[in-house]
Design a protein around this motif. Structure first.
Motif, PDB file in Angstrom:
ATOM      1  N   MET A 145       0.829  -1.195   0.000  1.00 42.59           N
ATOM      2  CA  MET A 145       0.000   0.000   0.000  1.00 42.59           C
ATOM      3  C   MET A 145       0.866   1.247   0.000  1.00 42.59           C
ATOM      4  N   HIS A 146       0.420   2.252  -0.749  1.00 42.49           N
ATOM      5  CA  HIS A 146       1.086   3.553  -0.745  1.00 42.49           C
ATOM      6  C   HIS A 146       0.099   4.582  -0.217  1.00 42.49           C
ATOM      7  N   ILE A 147       0.476   5.295   0.833  1.00 37.61           N
ATOM      8  CA  ILE A 147      -0.380   6.340   1.387  1.00 37.61           C
ATOM      9  C   ILE A 147      -0.127   7.626   0.612  1.00 37.61           C
ATOM     10  N   CYS A 148      -1.166   8.082  -0.100  1.00 38.16           N
ATOM     11  CA  CYS A 148      -1.004   9.185  -1.055  1.00 38.16           C
ATOM     12  C   CYS A 148      -1.337  10.545  -0.462  1.00 38.16           C
ATOM     13  N   ALA A 149      -2.354  10.592   0.386  1.00 38.16           N
ATOM     14  CA  ALA A 149      -2.801  11.880   0.905  1.00 38.16           C
ATOM     15  C   ALA A 149      -3.508  11.676   2.236  1.00 38.16           C
ATOM     16  N   ILE A 150      -3.555  12.742   3.013  1.00 39.54           N
ATOM     17  CA  ILE A 150      -4.236  12.738   4.305  1.00 39.54           C
ATOM     18  C   ILE A 150      -5.152  13.956   4.358  1.00 39.54           C
ATOM     19  N   LYS A 151      -6.407  13.729   4.692  1.00 42.76           N
ATOM     20  CA  LYS A 151      -7.341  14.832   4.887  1.00 42.76           C
ATOM     21  C   LYS A 151      -7.562  15.007   6.387  1.00 42.76           C
ATOM     22  N   ILE A 196      -8.681  11.110   7.400  1.00 45.47           N
ATOM     23  CA  ILE A 196      -9.127  10.338   6.239  1.00 45.47           C
ATOM     24  C   ILE A 196      -7.894  10.126   5.367  1.00 45.47           C
ATOM     25  N   VAL A 197      -7.526   8.871   5.187  1.00 46.43           N
ATOM     26  CA  VAL A 197      -6.298   8.516   4.469  1.00 46.43           C
ATOM     27  C   VAL A 197      -6.662   8.004   3.078  1.00 46.43           C
ATOM     28  N   TYR A 198      -6.041   8.582   2.061  1.00 52.24           N
ATOM     29  CA  TYR A 198      -6.169   8.100   0.687  1.00 52.24           C
ATOM     30  C   TYR A 198      -4.963   7.215   0.388  1.00 52.24           C
ATOM     31  N   PHE A 199      -5.231   6.032  -0.176  1.00 52.05           N
ATOM     32  CA  PHE A 199      -4.142   5.096  -0.430  1.00 52.05           C
ATOM     33  C   PHE A 199      -4.365   4.364  -1.749  1.00 52.05           C
ATOM     34  N   THR A 200      -3.292   3.790  -2.264  1.00 51.77           N
ATOM     35  CA  THR A 200      -3.395   2.926  -3.443  1.00 51.77           C
ATOM     36  C   THR A 200      -2.864   1.544  -3.082  1.00 51.77           C
ATOM     37  N   THR A 201      -3.466   0.534  -3.677  1.00 50.57           N
ATOM     38  CA  THR A 201      -2.983  -0.839  -3.518  1.00 50.57           C
ATOM     39  C   THR A 201      -2.911  -1.489  -4.886  1.00 50.57           C
ATOM     40  N   ALA A 202      -2.018  -2.465  -5.007  1.00 53.31           N
ATOM     41  CA  ALA A 202      -1.963  -3.255  -6.226  1.00 53.31           C
ATOM     42  C   ALA A 202      -3.052  -4.316  -6.155  1.00 53.31           C
ATOM     43  N   LYS A 203      -3.127  -5.129  -7.179  1.00 56.56           N
ATOM     44  CA  LYS A 203      -4.217  -6.096  -7.292  1.00 56.56           C
ATOM     45  C   LYS A 203      -4.169  -7.125  -6.165  1.00 56.56           C
ATOM     46  N   ASN A 204      -5.377  -7.493  -5.677  1.00 61.32           N
ATOM     47  CA  ASN A 204      -5.565  -8.537  -4.667  1.00 61.32           C
ATOM     48  C   ASN A 204      -4.787  -8.288  -3.370  1.00 61.32           C
ATOM     49  N   GLY A 233       0.415  -4.184 -17.717  1.00 63.18           N
ATOM     50  CA  GLY A 233      -0.867  -4.574 -17.146  1.00 63.18           C
ATOM     51  C   GLY A 233      -0.834  -4.982 -15.694  1.00 63.18           C
ATOM     52  N   VAL A 234       0.352  -5.002 -15.081  1.00 66.62           N
ATOM     53  CA  VAL A 234       0.497  -5.426 -13.683  1.00 66.62           C
ATOM     54  C   VAL A 234       0.794  -4.203 -12.819  1.00 66.62           C
ATOM     55  N   GLY A 235      -0.021  -4.001 -11.781  1.00 63.93           N
ATOM     56  CA  GLY A 235       0.179  -2.861 -10.891  1.00 63.93           C
ATOM     57  C   GLY A 235       1.179  -3.161  -9.799  1.00 63.93           C
TER      58      GLY A 235
END
Length: 445
Positions: A179-185, A204-212, A411-413
């Motif tokens: 997981m990558h934490i992108c932003a914090i509100k 409120i934490v915005y994050f990105t994750t790869a598949k599964n 195609g792979v995150g």
């Protein structure tokens, strides 16, 4: 790009404010003198007082030379007619807000394209899909899959006592959690965090994750508990309720409470398999009699923001674990976030953000964007010999207004760290504060 916006309501003004930060050539036209004056004084745009269904007014406002005409007045017929006229005058592309979802049907939509309305936005459609996503992932405040799910953007509120609460970001093990934490509100403000920033309870934490990713592990990290929605109580029986039921019927047991007999009959006749109770949803005894504490979710969709806020608070008090409220008065939007309402739906913000996203997708080559309240997520393709491909991420010295959240290669995150080297053709997920996306695009050209 020259953009002419017809309308002076919340949707039009919010959209105009967002576009003005992107250095677009924006003109707002309408008949509310006070709104136009405030926009003219406070933002980087022009205004024109006039009627958008009068051809001479549209011509004087600049419709004949605009790249995009956007009609978002409160009246569907005005939006459609003004879009047709603007197209006839020479507008390259037109977009109208509509109130009737049937106009999106392919055969009817093609008719409107032929007469000058290139695109239409139906707020109830946008809001119902937002509610459907919320019911599928009730522990999140928002979720958006990118690139067919190779990367997912999520938003979650940190619960008191959560394992991540008090964590300094440089100590966060992103490899373990994928997981990558992108932003914090925090306190209504969104920040792009650095390594020295600390995550606090109620952020409120915005994050990105790869598949599964391991969803249960992520839930535990933020102090959330997994729950499956099986039964839903909906307050109100208007257009929004019907749009939501059309999406969720068959997936959940649905009960609708509405005091207006005619609206009850309408929902009962159009929506099979739904229990309709004709009663005053403001009566706590009625809610108890209908077994509100046994429902997994309460969705408040009456025509009053105040009623929806109160119903959500009462529902929480009576034991409903998950609440969604439609709040159209923007003045209550940020306050509602602090009232323990899990998901807040605002059709005006959804509509303006969707139009804004469509615009960004058109003027930034190879980009697909999501627009939040004061931040943006873009998926941009790295070009040959672009700046972004010349060094590892840690040596790019990126502006503090942005973060590279993920990379999609073949195609792979995958989640990004300082050693990641972006290659030409990679799809890069960038999180940035609003107003910076146009400048960031230069890194990828």
């Amino acid at each position: 790009m020259k953009i002419l916006i017809a309308g002076t309501g919340d949707t039009a003004t919010h959209l105009a404010k967002m576009l003005s930060r992107e250095d677009q050539d924006v003109v707002v036209m309408g008949r509310d003198t006070n709104v136009l004056l405030e926009l003219d004084q406070r933002y980087n745009l022009l205004t024109y007082e006039g009627n958008p269904v009068v051809p001479s007014h549209l011509r004087q406002a600049g419709a004949s030379g605009c790249n995009l005409f956007i009609a978002v007045t409160p009246f569907e017929n005005h939006n459609l007619v003004s879009s047709e006229i603007a197209k006839w005058l020479g507008a390259q592309r037109t977009l109208a807000r509509i109130d009737n979802g049937e106009l999106l049907n392919e055969d009817i939509h093609d008719h409107f394209v032929n007469i000058g309305v290139d695109e239409m936005v139906y707020p109830e459609y946008l809001a119902s899909h937002e509610i459907n996503r919320a019911l599928e992932h009730p522990w999140l405040k928002a979720i958006y899959p990118l690139h067919s799910g190779a990367v997912t953007v999520g938003a979650v509120r940190v619960q008191p006592g959560a394992p991540i609460s008090g964590t300094v970001l440089r100590d966060f093990d992103k490899e373990h959690y994928k997981m990558h934490i992108c932003a914090i509100k925090r306190d209504g403000m969104t920040i792009i965090p650095g390594g020295n920033d600390t995550i606090e309870s109620y952020d409120i934490v915005y994050f990105t994750t790869a598949k599964n990713p391991d969803e249960h592990e992520i839930m535990h990290l933020f102090g959330k508990h997994g729950r499956q929605i099986k039964s839903v109580m909906i307050i109100g029986a208007g257009k929004m309720t019907e749009a939501v039921i059309n999406l969720i019927a068959g997936k959940y047991s649905v009960t609708v409470i509405e005091p207006d007999r005619s609206l009850c009959d309408k929902i009962a006749s159009r929506c099979d398999g739904v229990t309709v109770v004709c009663a005053d949803f403001r009566d706590v005894d009625i809610l108890r009699e209908e077994g509100i504490r046994n429902f997994d979710a309460l969705i408040s969709l009456s025509d009053s923001s105040e009623k929806n806020i109160v119903c959500s608070m009462v529902g929480r008090t009576l034991g409903v674990p998950f609440t969604i409220a439609q709040i159209e008065d923007i003045q209550y939007f940020s306050e509602a976030d602090d009232l323990n309402i899990d998901v807040v739906i605002n059709k005006k913000l959804l509509t303006s953000s969707t139009i804004y996203q469509m615009l960004l997708d058109s003027y930034i080559e190879s980009a697909r964007c999501l627009a939040f309240e004061d931040a943006e997520v873009a998926e941009i393709v790295a070009g040959e010999r672009s700046v972004i491909t010349r060094k590892p991420v840690r040596e790019l010295h990126l502006d503090k207004s942005m973060t590279i959240a993920a990379v999609i290669h073949n195609g792979v995150g995958r989640i990004v760290d300082g050693n990641t080297w972006i290659l030409p053709g990679d799809h890069v997920v960038v999180f940035c504060l609003r107003g910076h996306l146009k400048h960031i695009e230069k890194l990828f050209s």
